[in-house]
Design a protein around this motif. Structure first.
Motif, PDB file in Angstrom:
ATOM      1  N   ARG A 141       0.843  -1.205   0.000  1.00 34.87           N
ATOM      2  CA  ARG A 141       0.000   0.000   0.000  1.00 34.87           C
ATOM      3  C   ARG A 141       0.878   1.256   0.000  1.00 34.87           C
ATOM      4  NH1 ARG A 141      -2.798  -3.319   3.817  1.00 34.87           N
ATOM      5  NH2 ARG A 141      -4.667  -4.213   2.854  1.00 34.87           N
ATOM      6  N   LEU A 199       2.190   1.758  -3.476  1.00 35.87           N
ATOM      7  CA  LEU A 199       1.171   2.357  -4.346  1.00 35.87           C
ATOM      8  C   LEU A 199       1.054   3.857  -4.103  1.00 35.87           C
ATOM      9  CD1 LEU A 199      -1.432  -0.517  -4.115  1.00 35.87           C
ATOM     10  CD2 LEU A 199      -0.379   0.294  -6.240  1.00 35.87           C
ATOM     11  N   ASP A 200       1.123   4.252  -2.860  1.00 37.03           N
ATOM     12  CA  ASP A 200       1.109   5.690  -2.547  1.00 37.03           C
ATOM     13  C   ASP A 200       2.313   6.387  -3.185  1.00 37.03           C
ATOM     14  OD1 ASP A 200      -1.177   5.311  -1.018  1.00 37.03           O
ATOM     15  OD2 ASP A 200      -0.092   5.240   0.888  1.00 37.03           O
ATOM     16  N   ALA A 217       1.862   6.712  -6.998  1.00 37.58           N
ATOM     17  CA  ALA A 217       0.935   7.793  -7.318  1.00 37.58           C
ATOM     18  C   ALA A 217       1.609   9.157  -7.151  1.00 37.58           C
ATOM     19  CB  ALA A 217      -0.306   7.685  -6.438  1.00 37.58           C
ATOM     20  N   TYR A 247      -7.406  -0.725  -3.796  1.00 30.41           N
ATOM     21  CA  TYR A 247      -6.561   0.362  -3.297  1.00 30.41           C
ATOM     22  C   TYR A 247      -5.759   0.969  -4.443  1.00 30.41           C
ATOM     23  CZ  TYR A 247      -3.529   2.790   0.083  1.00 30.41           C
ATOM     24  OH  TYR A 247      -2.858   3.746   0.811  1.00 30.41           O
ATOM     25  N   GLU A 270      -7.954   3.175  -6.673  1.00 34.26           N
ATOM     26  CA  GLU A 270      -8.238   4.484  -6.077  1.00 34.26           C
ATOM     27  C   GLU A 270      -7.093   5.465  -6.336  1.00 34.26           C
ATOM     28  OE1 GLU A 270      -8.865   3.736  -1.970  1.00 34.26           O
ATOM     29  OE2 GLU A 270     -10.781   2.702  -2.262  1.00 34.26           O
ATOM     30  N   ARG A 271      -5.886   4.952  -6.486  1.00 32.79           N
ATOM     31  CA  ARG A 271      -4.714   5.812  -6.678  1.00 32.79           C
ATOM     32  C   ARG A 271      -4.287   5.925  -8.138  1.00 32.79           C
ATOM     33  NH1 ARG A 271      -5.921   4.546  -2.257  1.00 32.79           N
ATOM     34  NH2 ARG A 271      -5.262   5.608  -0.346  1.00 32.79           N
TER      35      ARG A 271
END
Length: 306
Positions: free
Chosen positions: A91, A94-95, A98, A136, A139-140
């Motif tokens: 996660r 992924l942040d 992005a 998740y 969403e990004r």
């Protein structure tokens, strides 16, 4: 309907950070900008060391784009605590992707847990992790990109060894959430790879095993809709392999891989994205980075482009 034009290969060239590991992140950005290479593939550890926001700004100010972030994955642990930690780390990855402005997080799935010989069970744990992470990622605005690694890495690094296995996992999820990586170093040996590239592009060929007389890439050109190919990476296969095998990738044109065939085949399957050169090789790291990049560009022109 007329197919979309494919940009010239050199216009799509991206340099993966590991190809010039000797360069700092500012060196990478400045060197690529000077050489006219407009894409870079980044790795999490040096990006974190530099600062994610600062790295994003550095690349953007140099007129570059981040074509992929490596890596997420390592999903095969059986221990619940290790599994939770892996999901949390992905996660975070992924942040970071992005924030860097890339839509591709490359995944190395993970090897067999200690004492296990259950490859199918390990792949199912990969599928379970993808099911948790895909929403998740969506969403990004980042796609999870499953990278199959050569079978010599199956025990300790990646239980997904073929493009077919990667697609079997990816196809359980929407194409804009989970895709695959076509990496020539890992897939060149597989005589079904042509058919699987077609499958990744949504093409009709079910048994398109590559034959010696086959025209590279065929005659079909498909659009990008529905393609599962999230990233296309290049390195050559050279022998003898070094001890440990991880750092034995060859400079383009030095080995056994028909690089142009791969480029034409992924294009025929509808891929229009970056072409990223990712070479792990200490001999390249010992040289001047600008010299290595100039050689990459020259080899790319001669062995990959038109």
């Amino acid at each position: 309907m007329t197919p979309a034009a494919t940009p010239a290969p050199l216009d799509r060239l991206s340099l993966n950070q590991e190809t010039v590991r000797q360069w700092s992140l500012p060196d990478l950005a400045n060197g690529c900008a000077r050489a006219g290479v407009r894409g870079v593939g980044l790795w999490r550890a040096p990006v974190r060391e530099y600062g994610v926001a600062a790295a994003a700004r550095l690349v953007r100010d140099a007129g570059l784009r981040v074509t992929s972030l490596c890596r997420g994955g390592f999903f095969t642990a059986q221990d619940p605590g290790e599994r939770t930690a892996a999901l949390d780390d992905n996660r975070a990855a992924l942040d970071e992707a992005a924030a860097l402005g890339t839509g591709t997080l490359v995944l190395v799935s993970g090897g067999l847990p200690a004492g296990s010989r259950d490859l199918p069970g390990a792949r199912e744990r990969v599928a379970d992790a993808l099911a948790e992470l895909a929403p998740y990622a969506a969403e990004r605005g980042v796609r999870l990109a499953i990278e199959p690694l050569h079978p010599m890495y199956a025990a300790d690094r990646c239980v997904v060894s073929t493009l077919a296995q990667a697609l079997d996992l990816a196809e359980r999820f929407p194409a804009d959430q989970v895709g695959v990586v076509v990496d020539t170093y890992h897939l060149w040996w597989d005589d079904t790879v042509g058919a699987q590239i077609d499958r990744a592009g949504g093409g009709p060929r079910a048994n398109g095993t590559r034959t010696d007389g086959e025209e590279a890439g065929g005659t079909e050109t498909r659009g990008t809709a529905g393609t599962r190919i999230a990233a296309f990476q290049l390195a050559d296969w050279i022998t003898p392999l070094p001890e440990g095998a991880l750092l034995g990738r060859g400079q383009l044109g030095d080995g056994a891989v028909d690089l142009r065939w791969f480029r034409e085949r992924v294009e025929a399957a509808g891929y229009r994205g970056p072409i990223e050169v990712e070479i792990f090789n200490p001999a390249l790291w010992a040289r001047d980075g600008a010299e290595v990049l100039a050689e990459v560009v020259d080899r790319f022109r001669r062995h990959v482009g038109r």
